[in-house]
Motif scaffolding. Structure first.
Motif, PDB file in Angstrom:
ATOM      1  N   ASN A 241       0.878  -1.245  -0.068  1.00 58.56           N
ATOM      2  CA  ASN A 241       0.076   0.207   0.139  1.00 58.56           C
ATOM      3  C   ASN A 241       0.815   1.085  -0.122  1.00 58.56           C
ATOM      4  O   ASN A 241       0.505   2.392   0.515  1.00 58.56           O
ATOM      5  CB  ASN A 241      -0.764  -0.023   1.151  1.00 58.56           C
ATOM      6  CG  ASN A 241      -0.119  -0.233   2.630  1.00 58.56           C
ATOM      7  OD1 ASN A 241       1.042  -0.091   2.630  1.00 58.56           O
ATOM      8  ND2 ASN A 241      -0.962   0.346   3.506  1.00 58.56           N
ATOM      9  N   THR A 250       1.363  -2.865  -9.548  1.00 59.99           N
ATOM     10  CA  THR A 250       0.500  -2.752 -10.625  1.00 59.99           C
ATOM     11  C   THR A 250       0.911  -2.223 -11.938  1.00 59.99           C
ATOM     12  O   THR A 250       0.642  -2.715 -13.172  1.00 59.99           O
ATOM     13  CB  THR A 250      -0.480  -1.581 -10.277  1.00 59.99           C
ATOM     14  OG1 THR A 250       0.301  -0.481 -10.131  1.00 59.99           O
ATOM     15  CG2 THR A 250      -1.040  -1.810  -8.620  1.00 59.99           C
ATOM     16  N   TRP A 458      -6.712   7.831 -17.288  1.00 59.90           N
ATOM     17  CA  TRP A 458      -5.832   7.889 -16.225  1.00 59.90           C
ATOM     18  C   TRP A 458      -4.549   7.998 -16.297  1.00 59.90           C
ATOM     19  O   TRP A 458      -3.917   8.642 -15.401  1.00 59.90           O
ATOM     20  CB  TRP A 458      -6.031   6.263 -15.839  1.00 59.90           C
ATOM     21  CG  TRP A 458      -5.921   5.893 -14.481  1.00 59.90           C
ATOM     22  CD1 TRP A 458      -4.594   5.545 -13.773  1.00 59.90           C
ATOM     23  CD2 TRP A 458      -6.621   5.643 -13.388  1.00 59.90           C
ATOM     24  NE1 TRP A 458      -4.763   5.444 -12.416  1.00 59.90           N
ATOM     25  CE2 TRP A 458      -6.007   5.505 -12.176  1.00 59.90           C
ATOM     26  CE3 TRP A 458      -8.040   6.050 -13.037  1.00 59.90           C
ATOM     27  CZ2 TRP A 458      -6.641   5.275 -10.985  1.00 59.90           C
ATOM     28  CZ3 TRP A 458      -8.630   5.662 -12.046  1.00 59.90           C
ATOM     29  CH2 TRP A 458      -8.012   5.450 -10.920  1.00 59.90           C
ATOM     30  N   VAL A 462      -4.357  11.101 -13.981  1.00 58.80           N
ATOM     31  CA  VAL A 462      -4.459  10.350 -12.388  1.00 58.80           C
ATOM     32  C   VAL A 462      -3.104   9.816 -12.272  1.00 58.80           C
ATOM     33  O   VAL A 462      -2.743  10.112 -11.251  1.00 58.80           O
ATOM     34  CB  VAL A 462      -5.387   9.259 -12.301  1.00 58.80           C
ATOM     35  CG1 VAL A 462      -5.440   8.711 -10.780  1.00 58.80           C
ATOM     36  CG2 VAL A 462      -6.988   9.714 -12.659  1.00 58.80           C
ATOM     37  N   HIS A 463      -2.579   9.177 -12.942  1.00 57.03           N
ATOM     38  CA  HIS A 463      -1.151   8.610 -12.791  1.00 57.03           C
ATOM     39  C   HIS A 463      -0.100   9.324 -12.769  1.00 57.03           C
ATOM     40  O   HIS A 463       0.348  10.309 -13.547  1.00 57.03           O
ATOM     41  CB  HIS A 463      -0.784   7.508 -13.918  1.00 57.03           C
ATOM     42  CG  HIS A 463       0.208   6.182 -13.580  1.00 57.03           C
ATOM     43  ND1 HIS A 463       1.109   6.111 -14.315  1.00 57.03           N
ATOM     44  CD2 HIS A 463       0.080   5.412 -12.301  1.00 57.03           C
ATOM     45  CE1 HIS A 463       1.957   5.028 -13.551  1.00 57.03           C
ATOM     46  NE2 HIS A 463       1.366   4.772 -12.521  1.00 57.03           N
ATOM     47  N   VAL A 483      -6.338  13.754  -8.047  1.00 52.89           N
ATOM     48  CA  VAL A 483      -6.243  13.413  -6.692  1.00 52.89           C
ATOM     49  C   VAL A 483      -4.985  13.906  -5.979  1.00 52.89           C
ATOM     50  O   VAL A 483      -4.645  13.625  -4.731  1.00 52.89           O
ATOM     51  CB  VAL A 483      -6.571  12.064  -6.503  1.00 52.89           C
ATOM     52  CG1 VAL A 483      -7.805  11.354  -7.147  1.00 52.89           C
ATOM     53  CG2 VAL A 483      -5.473  11.290  -7.217  1.00 52.89           C
ATOM     54  N   TRP A 491      -6.521   6.442   0.565  1.00 54.64           N
ATOM     55  CA  TRP A 491      -6.698   5.647  -0.744  1.00 54.64           C
ATOM     56  C   TRP A 491      -6.793   6.446  -2.065  1.00 54.64           C
ATOM     57  O   TRP A 491      -6.268   5.944  -2.984  1.00 54.64           O
ATOM     58  CB  TRP A 491      -7.896   4.563  -0.451  1.00 54.64           C
ATOM     59  CG  TRP A 491      -8.959   5.335  -0.617  1.00 54.64           C
ATOM     60  CD1 TRP A 491      -9.798   5.667   0.382  1.00 54.64           C
ATOM     61  CD2 TRP A 491      -9.915   5.472  -1.706  1.00 54.64           C
ATOM     62  NE1 TRP A 491     -10.905   6.109   0.110  1.00 54.64           N
ATOM     63  CE2 TRP A 491     -11.114   5.997  -1.327  1.00 54.64           C
ATOM     64  CE3 TRP A 491      -9.773   5.361  -3.236  1.00 54.64           C
ATOM     65  CZ2 TRP A 491     -12.051   6.533  -2.030  1.00 54.64           C
ATOM     66  CZ3 TRP A 491     -10.764   5.777  -4.119  1.00 54.64           C
ATOM     67  CH2 TRP A 491     -11.855   6.421  -3.618  1.00 54.64           C
ATOM     68  N   LEU A 492      -7.433   7.636  -1.840  1.00 55.64           N
ATOM     69  CA  LEU A 492      -7.741   8.264  -2.902  1.00 55.64           C
ATOM     70  C   LEU A 492      -6.214   8.985  -3.465  1.00 55.64           C
ATOM     71  O   LEU A 492      -5.806   8.807  -4.554  1.00 55.64           O
ATOM     72  CB  LEU A 492      -8.521   9.529  -2.533  1.00 55.64           C
ATOM     73  CG  LEU A 492      -9.249  10.528  -3.879  1.00 55.64           C
ATOM     74  CD1 LEU A 492     -10.280   9.470  -4.540  1.00 55.64           C
ATOM     75  CD2 LEU A 492     -10.100  11.427  -3.172  1.00 55.64           C
ATOM     76  N   LEU A 495      -3.989   6.428  -5.411  1.00 62.44           N
ATOM     77  CA  LEU A 495      -4.398   6.375  -6.697  1.00 62.44           C
ATOM     78  C   LEU A 495      -3.373   6.817  -7.663  1.00 62.44           C
ATOM     79  O   LEU A 495      -3.219   6.439  -8.871  1.00 62.44           O
ATOM     80  CB  LEU A 495      -5.775   6.786  -7.115  1.00 62.44           C
ATOM     81  CG  LEU A 495      -6.904   6.294  -6.542  1.00 62.44           C
ATOM     82  CD1 LEU A 495      -8.437   6.906  -6.951  1.00 62.44           C
ATOM     83  CD2 LEU A 495      -6.996   4.674  -7.022  1.00 62.44           C
ATOM     84  N   GLN A 496      -2.554   7.531  -7.374  1.00 58.36           N
ATOM     85  CA  GLN A 496      -1.614   8.326  -8.383  1.00 58.36           C
ATOM     86  C   GLN A 496      -0.719   7.530  -8.508  1.00 58.36           C
ATOM     87  O   GLN A 496       0.169   7.662  -9.721  1.00 58.36           O
ATOM     88  CB  GLN A 496      -0.975   9.483  -7.748  1.00 58.36           C
ATOM     89  CG  GLN A 496      -2.036  10.574  -7.217  1.00 58.36           C
ATOM     90  CD  GLN A 496      -1.267  11.954  -6.603  1.00 58.36           C
ATOM     91  OE1 GLN A 496      -1.128  12.903  -7.058  1.00 58.36           O
ATOM     92  NE2 GLN A 496      -1.081  11.706  -5.198  1.00 58.36           N
ATOM     93  N   VAL A 498      -1.514   3.936  -8.953  1.00 52.99           N
ATOM     94  CA  VAL A 498      -1.910   2.674  -9.480  1.00 52.99           C
ATOM     95  C   VAL A 498      -1.909   2.980 -10.981  1.00 52.99           C
ATOM     96  O   VAL A 498      -2.456   3.883 -11.581  1.00 52.99           O
ATOM     97  CB  VAL A 498      -3.585   2.552  -9.055  1.00 52.99           C
ATOM     98  CG1 VAL A 498      -4.209   1.501  -9.695  1.00 52.99           C
ATOM     99  CG2 VAL A 498      -3.623   2.522  -7.610  1.00 52.99           C
ATOM    100  N   VAL A 503      -7.502  -0.361 -14.067  1.00 53.17           N
ATOM    101  CA  VAL A 503      -8.761   0.276 -13.950  1.00 53.17           C
ATOM    102  C   VAL A 503      -9.101  -0.157 -15.235  1.00 53.17           C
ATOM    103  O   VAL A 503     -10.558  -0.469 -15.447  1.00 53.17           O
ATOM    104  CB  VAL A 503      -8.682   1.636 -13.618  1.00 53.17           C
ATOM    105  CG1 VAL A 503     -10.299   2.357 -13.790  1.00 53.17           C
ATOM    106  CG2 VAL A 503      -8.510   1.799 -12.182  1.00 53.17           C
TER     107      VAL A 503
END
Length: 535
Positions: A241, A250, A458, A462-463, A483, A491-492, A495-496, A498, A503
């Protein structure tokens, strides 16, 4: 220096001979795009492995192992179990039989004919043509960085042009036959060098047990930035995590390990053999080859910390001055004996050329066969060959441009990006198309377009790695990612790190199944043609 140059010249002499032999045997489009469907299992397996494993795996991911340690060996397991065994046994045979039944010459053409859709063929072709140069550029950067270290008299920019010209010459003229003939020779060189590298590294550290214990005892030397990111030891996996854990598990392990199933330059290899028997024999050859390539690269990358500390009092990332793409090249140049440095340079030259040649070929044929030729009213063998050669040339030029533009530390990231994008865009339509007669044209379209769009969204918003580098999200909303302002450690916020594929691939699969269940089926006669010989 002289030995390195002589070794490269001898190697190139063999390559050009094989390329010339392939050119003499290439007379029609089936030869150019599918090597005449007559390859033997050794050539097929070595070409598959040499295409799969390149400088991006050895230099790029080997350097990543220098940062993060043995946790990357999970990727070796997946590449053998999924990338060789599952791919050849469960995907390869059906791909070969369906490709033959539908007279398909490329991966996009197989998808397009399976679903009776010109849109699917063209969409697949354009996605491959536009994005495989990024992956090819990562491979090109890897070998040119190594050449830059080994032969500093020639600049990095000059090496980009020289290597590009050499590979382009035989791919444009000889097509897939030239690619596969040279791949098998190059793969043999690569395998021999990796065995020597592994044995030498463990010998320098006193044996396997002693080497691993030494690396374990060095945990206190882990840089603070990596420790805060979740990595505490080179012999233990990072916290799942944590930012580093999410990146490894991932992006690298899941993204590449699963994404291999939808790689167009690998899938086309299944259609180059005359029967399933060759695929069965290729499994063992390919498995051993991949083990030697990735297993050795990841082990030596991690152990380089122990060797560098023993010799220079510094760990790998310190020796590479912050650029982990340089860890393996510096290790070879400063630790290994001079005679091996020259031979290993030839092996890495082979690794790069074998993968780049396949990338140039699949990118060029995707543009030519799967896009431009769809608009031509009259096609003959000579015209088709010319169009494909033009397509390959266009892919070569795009790759060179990307290699000039991409920043450092990009090799592993660019590889993982392309593998993940292919998985999200193609894998559900590909695997369900091979096994499920209820898969519809609408389902395939929704899956491919939806998976591609979600993966790109994403990536851009996001990434963190890509979103921050590209800067589109920051330009639109003033933050690196959507985020970025979330509570640190939530957890939010996590996500950067993940990967988009975590997804996008499940979403693509849901779209494929869901839309297919509520849309009209393909004609029974067409499905019978697709399943001819499959049973």
């Amino acid at each position: 220096m002289t030995g390195k140059v002589i070794g490269i010249l001898l190697y190139l002499g063999v390559i050009f001979h094989l390329g010339y032999k392939a050119w003499r045997q290439t007379r029609q489009s089936t030869d150019y795009m599918l090597a005449g469907r007559e390859m033997n299992p050794f050539i097929m397996a070595m070409s598959y492995g040499a295409t799969f494993v390149s400088t991006s795996a050895i230099i790029g991911f080997g350097g990543v192992a220098g940062l993060f340690g043995f946790s990357l060996l999970w990727l070796t397991f997946l590449t053998i179990f999924v990338g060789v065994f599952i791919a050849m046994v469960f995907f390869g045979k059906r791909t070969r039989r369906m490709g033959l039944a539908l007279n398909s010459h490329t991966f996009p053409e197989l998808l397009g004919k399976r679903y009776s859709s010109r849109f699917i063929q063209q969409f697949s072709g354009i996605v491959i043509f536009l994005f495989i140069p990024v992956y090819a550029a990562a491979v090109l950067i890897g070998i040119c960085r190594m050449l830059e270290v080994a032969i500093p008299a020639v600049s990095y920019g000059s090496w980009l042009i020289v290597v590009t010209g050499i590979v382009a010459m035989y791919v444009v003229m000889g097509g897939l036959k030239a690619v596969m003939y040279t791949d098998s020779f190059q793969g043999t060189i690569m395998a021999a060098m990796m065995v020597i590298l592994l044995v030498s590294t463990y010998t320098m550290l006193g044996g396997v047990t002693e080497a691993h214990q030494t690396l374990t005892d060095m945990a206190a030397l882990m840089p603070e930035k990596l420790r805060l990111g979740g990595n505490t030891s080179w012999t233990e996996g990072p916290r799942a995590n944590s930012p580093i854990g999410l990146t490894i598990y991932t992006t690298i392990i899941y993204g590449v390990g699963i994404g291999v199933l939808a790689q167009p330059q690998l899938a086309i290899r299944y259609m180059t053999v005359p029967s399933d028997r060759e695929l069965n024999r290729a499994v063992a050859i390919g498995g051993v080859f991949i083990l030697l390539m990735t297993g050795v690269a990841f082990s030596v990358g991690a152990l380089s910390n122990a060797v560098f500390f023993k010799e220079f009092g510094k760990i790998s990332i310190a020796m590479a001055e912050g650029n982990f793409d340089r860890i393996i090249p510096i290790y070879i140049d400063r630790i290994m004996p001079g005679w091996f440095s020259g031979l290993f340079l030839v092996a890495m030259f082979a690794a790069a050329m074998s993968t780049m040649s396949s990338q140039y070929h699949v990118g060029g044929t995707s543009l030519a066969r799967d896009f431009f030729e769809q608009y031509l009213s009259a096609r003959d063998e000579r015209a088709s060959m010319k169009i494909n050669q033009i397509g390959v040339t266009a892919t070569v030029v795009m790759t060179l441009v990307w290699a000039w533009l991409l920043p450092g530390n990009i090799i592993a990231r660019a590889t993982a990006f392309f593998f993940g994008l292919c998985a999200a865009s193609f894998l559900p339509a590909y695997v369900l198309g091979l096994y499920w007669k209820g898969m519809t044209k609408a389902g395939a379209k929704a899956s491919m377009v939806g998976g591609f769009c979600l993966s790109m969204f994403w990536l851009l918003f996001v990434h963190l790695k890509e979103a921050a580098s590209i800067g589109l999200c920051k330009a639109l909303i003033g933050r690196d990612t959507l985020v970025a302002d979330a509570a640190r450690g939530s957890w939010l916020w996590l996500l950067q790190w993940v990967d988009p594929n975590v997804v996008a691939l499940p979403a693509s699969l849901c779209l494929a199944v869901g839309v297919s269940l509520v849309t009209g089926k393909l004609a029974q006669k067409h499905l019978q043609t697709c399943w001819e010989g499959i049973g």
